[in-house]
Design an enzyme around this catalytic site. Sequence first.
Site, short mmCIF file in Angstrom:
data_model
loop_
_atom_site.label_atom_id
_atom_site.label_comp_id
_atom_site.label_asym_id
_atom_site.label_seq_id
_atom_site.Cartn_x
_atom_site.Cartn_y
_atom_site.Cartn_z
CE LYS A 165 -2.29 -9.10 8.44
NZ LYS A 165 -2.00 -7.65 8.29
CG ASP A 169 -12.67 -12.84 6.34
OD1 ASP A 169 -12.61 -13.61 5.36
OD2 ASP A 169 -12.04 -11.76 6.36
CG ASP A 227 -16.33 -10.71 -2.46
OD1 ASP A 227 -17.52 -10.50 -2.68
OD2 ASP A 227 -15.42 -9.93 -2.82
CG PHE A 278 -15.90 -3.36 1.45
CD1 PHE A 278 -15.31 -4.29 0.62
CD2 PHE A 278 -15.22 -2.95 2.60
CE1 PHE A 278 -14.06 -4.83 0.91
CE2 PHE A 278 -13.96 -3.48 2.89
CZ PHE A 278 -13.39 -4.42 2.05
CG ASP A 310 -8.77 -5.65 6.18
OD1 ASP A 310 -9.29 -6.67 5.71
OD2 ASP A 310 -7.86 -5.02 5.61
NE ARG A 358 -7.03 -7.12 9.70
CZ ARG A 358 -7.28 -7.76 8.56
NH1 ARG A 358 -8.35 -8.51 8.46
NH2 ARG A 358 -6.48 -7.63 7.53
#
Length: 180
Positions: free
Chosen positions: A42, A99, A102, A151, A158, A164
């Site tokens: 998402k 998004d 990582d 983070f 999120d 979000r």
Amino acid sequence: MHPDVESILFSEEQLKKRVEEIGAQITRDFAGKQPLFVGVLKGSFMFMADLMRCVDLSCSVDFMAVSSYGNKSVSTGAVKINKDLSADIEGMDVIMVEDILDSGKTLDYLRGYLNGRKPASISIVTLLDKPARRTAPIQADYSGFEIPDAFVVGYGLDYAEKYRNLPYVGILKPCVYENE
Ligand code: IMP
Ligand code: MG
């Protein structure tokens, strides 16, 4: 600022400016082509919506949904496809929109998976990049910002499905996830 956020990394204005730059670059690079933007749900939904408004090309959109993190802040490496593409991509110029890169495991897996369907090309756009945490052999063709190993939440990203909707990208206070 949200009380769970330690500091703002990128403001609404900074995000807007960078997204416009990436959109203009994609418009130049894909001139004469009709790319298919594939958003990885998402987390990419907000970036994708803003990015596409800055792309001046005849293009189309599709989405995939994968799960990798559950409610934890550390990647398990396992990628499960919850929603696949709704149309064939053979011969198409696919632009995958993420998004954040990582470990890179999610995109590395997805790229291989989509490559099997014989697209003309696959490019990768990510809003954020944490190169220090990379374990999979993957690099973005377009990256909004490099960030340190922290983070982050907001602008689509999120933690346990929250935050979000924040219009900025901020570092989450470690106390929010430390007690897990
Ligand atoms: P990777 O497979 O380790 O590259 O993980 C990519 C996915 O992990 C992203 O699409 C995000 O959903 C999630 N992720 C990684 N780092 C963060 C973060 O700092 N905040 C929120 N989600 C993150
Ligand atoms: Mg994601």
